[in-house]
Design an enzyme around this catalytic site. Structure first.
Site, mmCIF file in Angstrom:
data_model
loop_
_atom_site.group_PDB
_atom_site.id
_atom_site.type_symbol
_atom_site.label_atom_id
_atom_site.label_comp_id
_atom_site.label_asym_id
_atom_site.label_seq_id
_atom_site.Cartn_x
_atom_site.Cartn_y
_atom_site.Cartn_z
ATOM 1 N N ASN A 215 0.864 -1.187 0.000
ATOM 2 C CA ASN A 215 0.000 0.000 0.000
ATOM 3 C C ASN A 215 0.901 1.237 0.000
ATOM 4 O OD1 ASN A 215 0.460 0.994 2.826
ATOM 5 N ND2 ASN A 215 -0.191 -1.104 3.254
ATOM 6 N N ASP A 284 -3.842 -6.687 5.411
ATOM 7 C CA ASP A 284 -4.776 -7.585 6.105
ATOM 8 C C ASP A 284 -4.665 -9.024 5.600
ATOM 9 O OD1 ASP A 284 -6.030 -5.843 7.912
ATOM 10 O OD2 ASP A 284 -7.151 -4.936 6.268
ATOM 11 N N LYS A 346 -10.713 -3.713 19.229
ATOM 12 C CA LYS A 346 -9.282 -3.974 19.455
ATOM 13 C C LYS A 346 -8.853 -3.550 20.870
ATOM 14 C CE LYS A 346 -8.332 -3.618 14.518
ATOM 15 N NZ LYS A 346 -7.292 -3.712 13.500
HETATM 16 O O1 PMT Z 1 2.568 6.497 6.313
HETATM 17 P P1 PMT Z 1 1.888 7.719 5.773
HETATM 18 O O2 PMT Z 1 2.061 7.869 4.279
HETATM 19 O O3 PMT Z 1 2.301 8.961 6.512
HETATM 20 O O4 PMT Z 1 0.306 7.555 5.971
HETATM 21 C C1 PMT Z 1 -0.245 7.539 7.249
HETATM 22 C C2 PMT Z 1 -1.372 6.485 7.382
HETATM 23 C C3 PMT Z 1 -2.523 6.870 6.470
HETATM 24 C C4 PMT Z 1 -0.849 5.115 6.973
HETATM 25 C C5 PMT Z 1 -1.780 6.468 8.883
HETATM 26 O O5 PMT Z 1 -2.261 7.739 9.260
HETATM 27 C C6 PMT Z 1 -2.873 5.438 9.134
HETATM 28 O O6 PMT Z 1 -4.051 5.682 8.979
HETATM 29 N N1 PMT Z 1 -2.448 4.228 9.558
HETATM 30 C C7 PMT Z 1 -3.320 3.078 9.777
HETATM 31 C C8 PMT Z 1 -3.598 2.421 8.450
HETATM 32 C C9 PMT Z 1 -4.397 1.141 8.596
HETATM 33 O O7 PMT Z 1 -3.874 0.098 8.408
HETATM 34 O O8 PMT Z 1 -5.609 1.311 9.021
HETATM 35 P P2 PMT Z 1 -6.647 0.060 9.276
HETATM 36 O O9 PMT Z 1 -7.919 0.750 9.482
HETATM 37 O O10 PMT Z 1 -6.553 -0.938 8.177
HETATM 38 O O11 PMT Z 1 -6.120 -0.621 10.604
HETATM 39 C C10 PMT Z 1 -6.556 -0.192 11.889
HETATM 40 C C11 PMT Z 1 -5.441 -0.382 12.898
HETATM 41 O O12 PMT Z 1 -5.141 -1.774 13.040
HETATM 42 C C12 PMT Z 1 -4.133 0.305 12.542
HETATM 43 O O13 PMT Z 1 -3.593 0.853 13.711
HETATM 44 C C13 PMT Z 1 -3.278 -0.832 12.005
HETATM 45 O O14 PMT Z 1 -1.876 -0.597 12.243
HETATM 46 C C14 PMT Z 1 -3.778 -2.024 12.795
HETATM 47 N N2 PMT Z 1 -3.669 -3.323 12.101
HETATM 48 C C15 PMT Z 1 -4.388 -3.551 10.967
HETATM 49 C C16 PMT Z 1 -4.318 -4.792 10.356
HETATM 50 C C17 PMT Z 1 -3.488 -5.781 10.909
HETATM 51 N N3 PMT Z 1 -3.369 -6.978 10.345
HETATM 52 N N4 PMT Z 1 -2.785 -5.527 12.024
HETATM 53 C C18 PMT Z 1 -2.865 -4.310 12.628
HETATM 54 O O15 PMT Z 1 -2.211 -4.078 13.662
#
Ligand code: PMT
Length: 402
Positions: A215, A284, A346
């Site tokens: 990504n 994911d 979470k």
């Molecule tokens: O890196 P940049 O270019 O500066 O961009 C910043 C960002 C957009 C990446 C950052 O601000 C952001 O939103 N990060 C989280 C991105 C994400 O994976 O969001 P999610 O909604 O899919 O996941 C939710 C949370 O669960 C996140 O804290 C993620 O790290 C965590 N997660 C998700 C999936 C997984 N398998 N394990 C996780 O720990």
């Protein structure tokens, strides 16, 4: 009234520029005085159209400065130099597009811009203007440039503007401005003894040795948080996916590629952590079968079977003891509902959600915007700003929890 010991005895030069929010300068002075600070106001010519200097003079108990060539009793003093030296910090509130852009260009053509140029102390701008002006790419570029040069910005908030428009650009609440100033003076060692883990950047899910699913995360948001915590004296472990940016100094770097590697490293470091900022964009799904050798192309279609990766943050939430968990959510729809669901599912203490469809927010760029939710149900909105400034605000909020 919250009493900030950091403001006691501080000298603050308040620059007031010509916008409708100039009247709030009176309230800012009054609150700063109540905190034990001394304030000297410098007004631009346009500010004089919005509020009478006598009001600011009476409230501050000091002369109000607006004319570079005014003949004062102590005529041997050169105002722009003596004010620049007197200040412990300069606050420009409200800050118009004009003053921001002038400072960016190094223009010093009136008393206020001259004091700003002459000071070696920190200068904080609290912008207030119409939304379209705020998001004019020139103004945004100037804000970004000044932020990189070390000028501070107290983000404006969203609401009904004086012109009747609704949007970002309203002067931050006076309470927030005063709190921001206080935190500015806080001991920069304020996170001494605190162990922080930050995850940043993307993960790569390999198909074969040279191909992967990933990504656009640049790591900028996570690196900004790691830097902010390290600057405040925290011990920082930064687990990072592949990025092209310089890692901050004084942090322990752990490079990983895949979600599984990030999972293993995060769980290994977790027991000693006090706060976790989980800003990495974790894949994911991974590929069920990673080929040892490069997949040869054929005329046939290639089918991949994807399997769920471990949810690192969910596992951290499950194993939580003393730790404060700050999740990030990258959303494109039902922003608030989805973020709140992740906060609960979470077992998080905070979640910062960015609407990644919004211009200037989310992946790759230098700026971001979003909403920080607490598990207690509080909600704080952050307008578009540099990721470095946003990192400071998020860390400030989280530290209040400790
Ligand atoms: O890196 P940049 O270019 O500066 O961009 C910043 C960002 C957009 C990446 C950052 O601000 C952001 O939103 N990060 C989280 C991105 C994400 O994976 O969001 P999610 O909604 O899919 O996941 C939710 C949370 O669960 C996140 O804290 C993620 O790290 C965590 N997660 C998700 C999936 C997984 N398998 N394990 C996780 O720990």
């Amino acid at each position: 009234m919250v009493k900030y010991k950091e403001l006691e005895g501080k000298n603050i030069v308040l620059g007031v520029t010509g916008g409708i929010a100039a009247f709030k300068a009176a309230d800012i002075i009054s609150r700063l005085k109540k905190q034990g600070a001394s304030v000297k106001a410098v007004m631009t010519k346009n500010a004089l159209n919005f509020i009478h200097p006598l009001t600011l003079e009476t409230l501050s108990g000091n002369p109000v400065y607006h004319d570079t060539f005014e003949h004062r009793a102590n005529a041997w003093e050169i105002d722009h130099i003596s004010l620049a030296k007197w200040a412990d910090v300069m606050l420009i509130a409200p800050a118009t597009a004009n003053i921001i852009s002038k400072v960016r260009c190094g223009i010093a053509d009136d008393l206020l811009s001259t004091v700003i140029m002459a000071t070696i102390k920190d200068v904080l701008f609290a912008p207030a203007m119409n939304t379209n002006m705020l998001y004019n790419p020139i103004v945004q570029e100037n804000i970004s440039y000044l932020s990189q040069k070390g000028y501070g910005f107290i983000s404006s908030k969203s609401g009904m503007l004086a012109c009747g428009d609704f949007g970002d650009g309203k002067l931050a609440d006076v309470d927030d401005i005063v709190g921001h100033l206080a935190r500015h003076f806080e001991n920069r060692e304020g996170m001494n003894g605190i162990n922080v883990m930050v995850t940043a950047g993307p993960t790569r899910e390999y198909l074969d040795p040279v191909r992967f699913i990933s990504n656009p995360s640049s790591g900028k948001m996570g690196y900004a948080i790691a830097k902010e915590c390290a600057d405040r004296g925290a011990k920082v472990d930064l687990i990072t996916g592949p990025t092209n940016i310089e890692p901050p100094e004084n942090v322990n770097i752990y490079k990983v590629n895949t979600a599984k590697e990030m999972y293993e490293r995060a769980l290994e470091l977790y027991p000693n952590c006090d706060i976790v900022f989980k800003s990495a964009a974790v894949g994911d799904y991974g590929v069920e079968r990673v080929e040892e050798n490069k997949i040869k192309k054929s005329d046939e279609t290639l089918e991949l079977v994807l399997v769920r990766n471990p949810d690192i943050l969910k596992e951290l939430g499950r194993q939580k003891r003393k730790q404060i968990l700050v999740g990030f959510a990258a959303e494109t729809e039902n922003i608030e509902q989805n973020a709140l669901k992740k906060l609960k599912d979470k077992n998080l203490d905070f979640i910062f959600v960015n609407d990644i469809k919004r211009a200037g927010a989310g992946f790759e760029g230098d700026t971001n915007a979003g909403i920080l939710f607490t598990k207690e149900g509080d909600k704080m909105e952050f307008a578009i700003q540099e990721k470095s400034g946003l990192a400071g605000s998020i860390v400030d909020v989280v530290l209040k929890q400790i």
